[in-house]
Design a protein around this motif. Structure first.
Motif, PDB file in Angstrom:
ATOM      1  N   PRO A 391       0.774  -1.297  -0.051  1.00 26.19           N
ATOM      2  CA  PRO A 391       0.158  -0.272   0.121  1.00 26.19           C
ATOM      3  C   PRO A 391       0.903   1.342   0.081  1.00 26.19           C
ATOM      4  N   GLY A 392       0.516   2.139  -0.868  1.00 19.02           N
ATOM      5  CA  GLY A 392       1.426   3.229  -1.089  1.00 19.02           C
ATOM      6  C   GLY A 392       2.769   3.256  -1.735  1.00 19.02           C
ATOM      7  N   PHE A 393       2.712   2.214  -2.628  1.00 20.64           N
ATOM      8  CA  PHE A 393       4.031   1.845  -3.423  1.00 20.64           C
ATOM      9  C   PHE A 393       4.109   3.133  -4.492  1.00 20.64           C
ATOM     10  N   ARG A 394       5.340   3.544  -4.685  1.00 18.66           N
ATOM     11  CA  ARG A 394       5.834   4.510  -5.894  1.00 18.66           C
ATOM     12  C   ARG A 394       6.689   3.858  -6.444  1.00 18.66           C
ATOM     13  N   ALA A 395       6.804   3.698  -7.880  1.00 20.68           N
ATOM     14  CA  ALA A 395       8.146   3.192  -8.587  1.00 20.68           C
ATOM     15  C   ALA A 395       9.176   4.263  -8.477  1.00 20.68           C
ATOM     16  N   PHE A 396      10.436   3.893  -8.308  1.00 14.97           N
ATOM     17  CA  PHE A 396      11.550   4.541  -8.056  1.00 14.97           C
ATOM     18  C   PHE A 396      12.774   3.898  -8.172  1.00 14.97           C
ATOM     19  N   PRO A 397      13.831   4.079  -9.037  1.00 14.89           N
ATOM     20  CA  PRO A 397      13.726   5.222 -10.027  1.00 14.89           C
ATOM     21  C   PRO A 397      13.259   4.853 -11.324  1.00 14.89           C
ATOM     22  N   TYR A 398      12.763   3.606 -11.599  1.00 17.32           N
ATOM     23  CA  TYR A 398      12.075   3.251 -13.009  1.00 17.32           C
ATOM     24  C   TYR A 398      11.397   2.246 -12.661  1.00 17.32           C
ATOM     25  N   LYS A 399      10.146   2.174 -13.461  1.00 18.30           N
ATOM     26  CA  LYS A 399       9.042   1.128 -12.994  1.00 18.30           C
ATOM     27  C   LYS A 399       9.515  -0.441 -13.555  1.00 18.30           C
ATOM     28  N   GLU A 400      10.493  -0.470 -14.391  1.00 19.39           N
ATOM     29  CA  GLU A 400      10.948  -1.712 -14.899  1.00 19.39           C
ATOM     30  C   GLU A 400      11.664  -2.555 -13.779  1.00 19.39           C
ATOM     31  N   TYR A 401      11.891  -2.064 -12.620  1.00 24.58           N
ATOM     32  CA  TYR A 401      12.718  -2.595 -11.626  1.00 24.58           C
ATOM     33  C   TYR A 401      11.621  -3.632 -10.972  1.00 24.58           C
ATOM     34  N   SER A 402      10.414  -3.038 -10.528  1.00 24.02           N
ATOM     35  CA  SER A 402       9.474  -3.833  -9.982  1.00 24.02           C
ATOM     36  C   SER A 402       8.011  -3.943 -10.547  1.00 24.02           C
ATOM     37  N   GLU A 403       7.616  -2.594 -10.827  1.00 32.99           N
ATOM     38  CA  GLU A 403       6.206  -2.648 -11.300  1.00 32.99           C
ATOM     39  C   GLU A 403       5.815  -3.374 -12.427  1.00 32.99           C
ATOM     40  N   VAL A 404       6.842  -3.592 -13.463  1.00 29.55           N
ATOM     41  CA  VAL A 404       6.092  -4.415 -14.618  1.00 29.55           C
ATOM     42  C   VAL A 404       6.084  -5.742 -14.179  1.00 29.55           C
ATOM     43  N   PHE A 405       6.524  -6.507 -13.134  1.00 21.61           N
ATOM     44  CA  PHE A 405       6.599  -7.646 -12.780  1.00 21.61           C
ATOM     45  C   PHE A 405       5.224  -7.939 -11.658  1.00 21.61           C
ATOM     46  N   PHE A 406       4.484  -6.947 -11.222  1.00 21.46           N
ATOM     47  CA  PHE A 406       3.533  -7.284 -10.193  1.00 21.46           C
ATOM     48  C   PHE A 406       2.336  -8.138 -10.732  1.00 21.46           C
ATOM     49  N   GLY A 407       1.875  -9.048 -10.001  1.00 26.25           N
ATOM     50  CA  GLY A 407       0.659  -9.702 -10.469  1.00 26.25           C
ATOM     51  C   GLY A 407       0.964 -11.290 -10.081  1.00 26.25           C
ATOM     52  N   SER A 408      -0.155 -12.105 -10.501  1.00 27.77           N
ATOM     53  CA  SER A 408       0.105 -13.525 -10.221  1.00 27.77           C
ATOM     54  C   SER A 408       1.055 -14.433 -11.038  1.00 27.77           C
ATOM     55  N   GLU A 409       1.553 -13.702 -11.890  1.00 31.52           N
ATOM     56  CA  GLU A 409       2.272 -14.616 -12.778  1.00 31.52           C
ATOM     57  C   GLU A 409       3.818 -14.835 -11.869  1.00 31.52           C
ATOM     58  N   HIS A 410       4.062 -14.094 -10.919  1.00 32.13           N
ATOM     59  CA  HIS A 410       5.442 -14.313 -10.034  1.00 32.13           C
ATOM     60  C   HIS A 410       4.971 -14.487  -8.538  1.00 32.13           C
ATOM     61  N   LYS A 411       6.023 -15.379  -8.227  1.00 35.40           N
ATOM     62  CA  LYS A 411       5.791 -15.938  -6.595  1.00 35.40           C
ATOM     63  C   LYS A 411       6.958 -15.202  -5.980  1.00 35.40           C
ATOM     64  N   VAL A 412       6.652 -14.950  -4.767  1.00 34.84           N
ATOM     65  CA  VAL A 412       7.761 -14.007  -3.835  1.00 34.84           C
ATOM     66  C   VAL A 412       8.563 -15.079  -3.239  1.00 34.84           C
ATOM     67  N   LEU A 413      10.111 -14.899  -3.286  1.00 35.38           N
ATOM     68  CA  LEU A 413      10.890 -15.598  -2.587  1.00 35.38           C
ATOM     69  C   LEU A 413      11.569 -14.655  -1.629  1.00 35.38           C
ATOM     70  N   ARG A 414      11.934 -15.164  -0.332  1.00 37.15           N
ATOM     71  CA  ARG A 414      12.686 -14.211   0.599  1.00 37.15           C
ATOM     72  C   ARG A 414      13.803 -14.926   1.383  1.00 37.15           C
ATOM     73  N   GLY A 415      14.572 -14.042   1.931  1.00 35.33           N
ATOM     74  CA  GLY A 415      15.690 -14.588   2.767  1.00 35.33           C
ATOM     75  C   GLY A 415      17.001 -14.680   2.001  1.00 35.33           C
ATOM     76  N   GLY A 416      17.154 -14.524   0.618  1.00 37.59           N
ATOM     77  CA  GLY A 416      18.602 -14.622   0.032  1.00 37.59           C
ATOM     78  C   GLY A 416      18.829 -15.977  -0.005  1.00 37.59           C
ATOM     79  N   SER A 417      20.270 -16.150  -0.441  1.00 35.97           N
ATOM     80  CA  SER A 417      20.879 -17.663  -0.593  1.00 35.97           C
ATOM     81  C   SER A 417      22.463 -17.456  -0.414  1.00 35.97           C
TER      82      SER A 417
END
Length: 452
Positions: A391-417
């Protein structure tokens, strides 16, 4: 609890604080850039030119593309956007635009040769270090708290992880070596930990180098749940295989069942059965699958099927973050499971110090206040959640980093490797991928609701 929306020090949510009071922003940025370049040099200098220009999998770019792309992004953001300099080689911008050319097509492009790519990246870096010496690290969102320099260091480390994936996919003798993690006694602690229900602060508004999809900090409510103390191990996953997990559709989503049938998948990627034992290929070495390591190279569908078979489920992204960051004693969210200090070698398996996960139960110093281990490092952990904006997300500094990937096609991974550097890994960091991906360094842990 304080309202996290009121904690932001600036409109952008970026503060001028460093992660360590003894470091200046300039020193921190310099260190991050140097460490990333040393790793890039290792990954591209340990093989001959044919391996640099070859495409080892249609899923990956040639290593030489990643090398020049790293330099091109650094030039665009730090020399052009921050310093206002003229382009060095504007004619190559389109060649190294990840959105213009899919990975499978990149070998056909007129790419820079390995010698040219190295020279270009070195030229850019020399100019960047000069810019860093005199840049005002305030005044704009790009320069505040050296954000652009931190973003570029993270970008390079993310491509270093991608290049390490390519090394895992390439055939031939080993090109990389690293010591194994310290052996630890077989973990015999509790198999799961109860995470209390209630609200917590998810995301961040004041982590200086946090990326846009981690922002802003906001309240998130979760019901009480149990989560595995450690990631699921190879031994546990082998029990799923031996019980017919890959042959019983009841454990799989319809899409997952169709996928493993279509591609004849019956074990994690790089595994093969040899009589009664399982072997795996790891960076050019064939070895017996170690039973006590977290399982690696499984897709979301496999993780989800195992969880169903075990009578459990994958944790949601919010559940994962609460388990990783929530300190009940202070009723607050921390930067990492162990507190607010930057990761050290005692906390987590990060930065390609090793070329494998550490045994389950390792890194007691990295344990969360609730007793959950290895939430940072070792393996990326699949969650049940789709990749969506906060909530309140704002793309910065370019929408291609995150915004274009939002949706049900991608699942989130956490924690690194083990392949992720600390600069690109924190309790709020979000990764995402298609649920079919297995070449990435992905594993998982499971959860269950308190009333189940």
């Amino acid at each position: 609890m304080n309202d996290p929306a009121l904690d932001a020090a600036t409109e952008s949510g970026i503060t001028a604080e460093t992660s360590s009071g003894s470091e200046t922003l300039r020193e921190r940025a310099l260190t991050a850039l140097v460490v990333a370049r040393e790793r890039t040099t290792l990954l591209t200098g340990c093989v001959e030119e044919p391996d640099l220009t070859a495409q080892h999998s249609p899923l990956m770019s040639p290593l030489v593309w990643d090398l020049a792309h790293i330099g091109n992004q650094e030039e665009q953001w730090l020399l052009r956007a921050v310093a206002g300099q003229e382009a060095i080689r504007p004619e190559i911008d389109s060649l190294y635009d990840a959105f213009e050319h899919p990975r499978a097509e990149r070998p056909k492009l007129p790419l820079l040769s390995p010698t040219e790519a190295r020279g270009y990246a070195a030229d850019v870096r020399a100019r960047v270090l000069d810019v860093l010496e005199r840049a005002a690290l305030h005044g704009t969102r790009l320069t505040e708290a050296a954000f652009a320099f931190g973003m570029v260091a993270q970008h390079e480390q993310q491509h270093d992880e991608t290049m390490l994936v390519t090394h895992q996919l390439r055939t031939g003798p080993p090109a990389l070596t690293a010591p194994d993690p310290e052996p630890v006694p077989l973990f015999t602690g509790p198999s799961e930990v109860l995470v209390p229900g209630g609200p917590f602060t998810m995301g961040t508004s004041d982590e200086p180098w946090a990326l846009d999809n981690e922002r802003p900090a906001h309240w998130r409510e979760v019901a009480p749940f149990f989560i595995d103390t450690t990631p699921v191990t190879n031994a546990a996953y082998q029990a799923f295989i031996e019980d017919g997990g890959y042959t019983n559709p009841r454990w799989w989503t319809a899409q997952g069942w169709a996928h493993i049938r279509r591609h004849d998948i019956d074990a994690p990627l790089f595994w093969r059965r040899d009589g009664r034992q399982w072997l795996r290929r790891r960076f050019g070495v064939t070895e017996v699958v170690p039973p006590d390591e977290p399982v690696l190279h499984v897709c979301w569908y496999e993780a989800d099927a195992y969880a169903r078979w075990a009578g459990r489920r994958l944790p949601t992204e919010a559940e994962w973050e609460k388990a990783a960051r929530y300190d009940p004693a202070g009723d607050r969210s921390m930067r990492y499971p162990w507190g607010d200090a930057d990761p050290g070698p005692e906390h987590a398996n990060l930065g390609q110090r090793h070329l494998r996960p550490a045994p389950a139960g390792s890194y007691t110093a990295g344990e969360s206040p609730l007793g959950v281990r290895q939430l940072i490092g070792d393996v990326w952990e699949w969650t049940a959640s789709d990749f969506l904006p906060y909530p309140g997300f704002r793309a910065f500094p370019y929408k291609e980093y995150s915004e274009v990937f939002f949706g049900s096609e991608h699942k989130v991974l956490r924690g690194g490797s083990f392949a992720v550097d600390a600069v690109a890994c924190r309790g709020t960091f979000r990764n995402w991928d298609y649920p079919i991906r297995r070449q990435i360094f992905s594993g998982f842990r499971t959860a269950r609701s308190e009333d189940v």
